[in-house]
Design a protein around this motif. Structure first.
Motif, PDB file in Angstrom:
ATOM      1  N   GLY A 327     -36.572  19.741  -3.820  1.00 31.30           N
ATOM      2  CA  GLY A 327     -37.833  19.013  -3.803  1.00 31.30           C
ATOM      3  C   GLY A 327     -38.142  18.436  -2.435  1.00 31.30           C
ATOM      4  N   SER A 328     -37.104  18.006  -1.700  1.00 33.49           N
ATOM      5  CA  SER A 328     -37.333  17.439  -0.373  1.00 33.49           C
ATOM      6  C   SER A 328     -37.757  18.517   0.617  1.00 33.49           C
ATOM      7  N   TYR A 329     -37.225  19.728   0.463  1.00 33.25           N
ATOM      8  CA  TYR A 329     -37.643  20.819   1.341  1.00 33.25           C
ATOM      9  C   TYR A 329     -39.126  21.128   1.123  1.00 33.25           C
ATOM     10  N   ALA A 330     -39.525  21.188  -0.141  1.00 30.84           N
ATOM     11  CA  ALA A 330     -40.934  21.464  -0.443  1.00 30.84           C
ATOM     12  C   ALA A 330     -41.832  20.341   0.066  1.00 30.84           C
ATOM     13  N   THR A 331     -41.413  19.087  -0.121  1.00 34.68           N
ATOM     14  CA  THR A 331     -42.200  17.947   0.337  1.00 34.68           C
ATOM     15  C   THR A 331     -42.342  17.947   1.852  1.00 34.68           C
ATOM     16  N   ALA A 332     -41.250  18.238   2.553  1.00 29.11           N
ATOM     17  CA  ALA A 332     -41.299  18.266   4.008  1.00 29.11           C
ATOM     18  C   ALA A 332     -42.250  19.356   4.508  1.00 29.11           C
ATOM     19  N   ALA A 333     -42.206  20.537   3.873  1.00 29.65           N
ATOM     20  CA  ALA A 333     -43.102  21.620   4.279  1.00 29.65           C
ATOM     21  C   ALA A 333     -44.561  21.226   4.094  1.00 29.65           C
ATOM     22  N   LEU A 334     -44.858  20.611   2.950  1.00 30.47           N
ATOM     23  CA  LEU A 334     -46.228  20.158   2.697  1.00 30.47           C
ATOM     24  C   LEU A 334     -46.703  19.200   3.779  1.00 30.47           C
TER      25      LEU A 334
END
Length: 390
Positions: A327-334
């Protein structure tokens, strides 16, 4: 979809409102706290930086915590930051609260994305993500205009108090609806092992494409005002109308894409991507025509969030080997996209493209996405392959 998903979406709605509402409050904040509007604009930059840094940092710290206490703790920190921000008369303190709120927001979204993926069967992560991101899209429809209205009627502090109050029912819902157990953290690999997942080309590709689409979306969204009032020559009152249309489109986009992204993600990207590119080109050419601007605001919102949410769902699939950090990887990309997009788009305003520059910048970013996606369409789940790596 489990009720807990919708309860998490309420919190995401409150946080999304906070993230975007400053666009209509900066002049009042600057006047009240005795700073320039340019200085007040640092509040937006501070929030974006806090979101990028906060996602992996907070998720890493909270990875072994039970999900419910982690979510409630981060939501409580977010609420407290808004209470302090609403009460302070010092710009430096307000700036600090925006960084803290962003850290809490990023951590909450990172944990919520992982929680959402765990609440549904393995093949429905895309639909779960659509429900969660629905909170953000509703914030652009109702939360942001509502915050601007509160600021106009009662001052900018009222908008901060309203966000703090929105956190209370969200906290109650999480306390009652999110399972108390530790999720999958008890069987999770070590943090170093989860971080090494970032070396995987398929995951790196999904992260890059998601960031690029989000950069195009937020780069253009940030500068819709000069397009509406300058190029289309509409009255300022039309700006919130266009923003609401964009928000309605984004809600429709994540809803429809959520039903397709689990089974046919490549179809969404490779069919929706060219339409998205064509929409930016059309807006660049027809921006002087008000009807075209109104129609394209809706369609581009739908296509942007439909394609973008599908790519974020691919991050969750490809990061299956990092169950507490996905989830943190996805949040960072966003948020890398959300931070970089306005910078890229803003740089075009001083070129010969003028106020249409952000639209053309968005088109170029989407074109890059398509050039990268076509050769690697199997990595996007072409033909309905939704399983992550073995």
């Amino acid at each position: 979809m489990p009720l807990a998903l919708y309860l998490l979406a309420v919190a995401v709605f409150a946080m999304g409102t906070s993230e975007f509402m400053l666009a209509g409050l900066l002049p009042d904040i600057a006047a009240d706290l005795g700073v320039t509007i340019a200085t007040a604009g640092l509040l937006t930059s501070a929030f974006a930086v806090g979101m990028v840094v906060g996602a992996p940092l907070t998720a890493g710290l909270a990875r072994r915590w039970p999900r419910r206490p982690a979510l409630l703790g981060l939501l409580g920190l977010f609420l407290a930051a808004h209470v302090v921000g609403a009460a302070t008369g010092d710009f430096t303190v307000l700036l600090a609260t925006r960084v803290i709120a962003a850290l809490a927001n990023a951590g909450f979204l990172a944990v919520a994305l992982t929680t959402a993926a765990d609440l549904v069967p393995s093949g429905r992560k895309g639909r779960a993500l659509a429900v969660l991101l629905g909170g953000t899209t509703v914030a652009t429809i109702a939360g942001v205009p509502g915050g601007a209205l509160l600021g106009t009627m009662f001052g900018w502090r009222a908008a901060f108090w309203a966000v703090a109050l929105l956190c209370l029912p969200a906290a109650l819902g999480i306390a009652r609806g999110v399972p108390a157990g530790p999720g999958r953290q008890d069987a999770a690999p070590g943090l170093r092992r989860e971080l090494t997942e970032l070396r995987r080309p398929r995951l790196a590709l999904a992260l890059l494409l998601g960031a690029l689409v989000n950069a195009a979306t937020f780069g253009t969204f940030t500068f819709l005002d000069p397009i509406v009032t300058g190029v289309a020559a509409l009255a300022p009152l039309w700006v919130p109308v266009v923003l609401v249309l964009f928000g309605l489109g984004s809600f429709a986009g994540v809803t429809v894409a959520g039903r397709l992204s689990d089974r046919r993600p490549a179809v969404v990207v490779l069919a929706g991507g060219p339409l998205l590119l064509g929409g930016w080109v059309a807006l660049g050419l027809t921006a002087p025509h008000p009807v075209a601007v109104l129609v394209l605001a809706f369609t581009q919102g739908a296509l942007s969030f439909g394609v973008g949410s599908t790519l974020v769902a691919r991050v969750l699939y490809e990061a299956a080997g990092a169950p507490t950090m996905a989830g943190s990887y996805a949040t960072a990309a966003l948020n890398v996209g959300a931070a970089a997009g306005p910078v890229i788009a803003g740089a075009t305003l001083t070129t010969s493209l003028g106020e249409r520059g952000p639209v053309w910048a968005g088109g170029v970013l989407v074109a890059v996405v398509l050039l990268l996606a076509l050769p690697f369409r199997r990595a996007l789940g072409y033909g309905g392959r939704t399983a992550p790596h073995p």
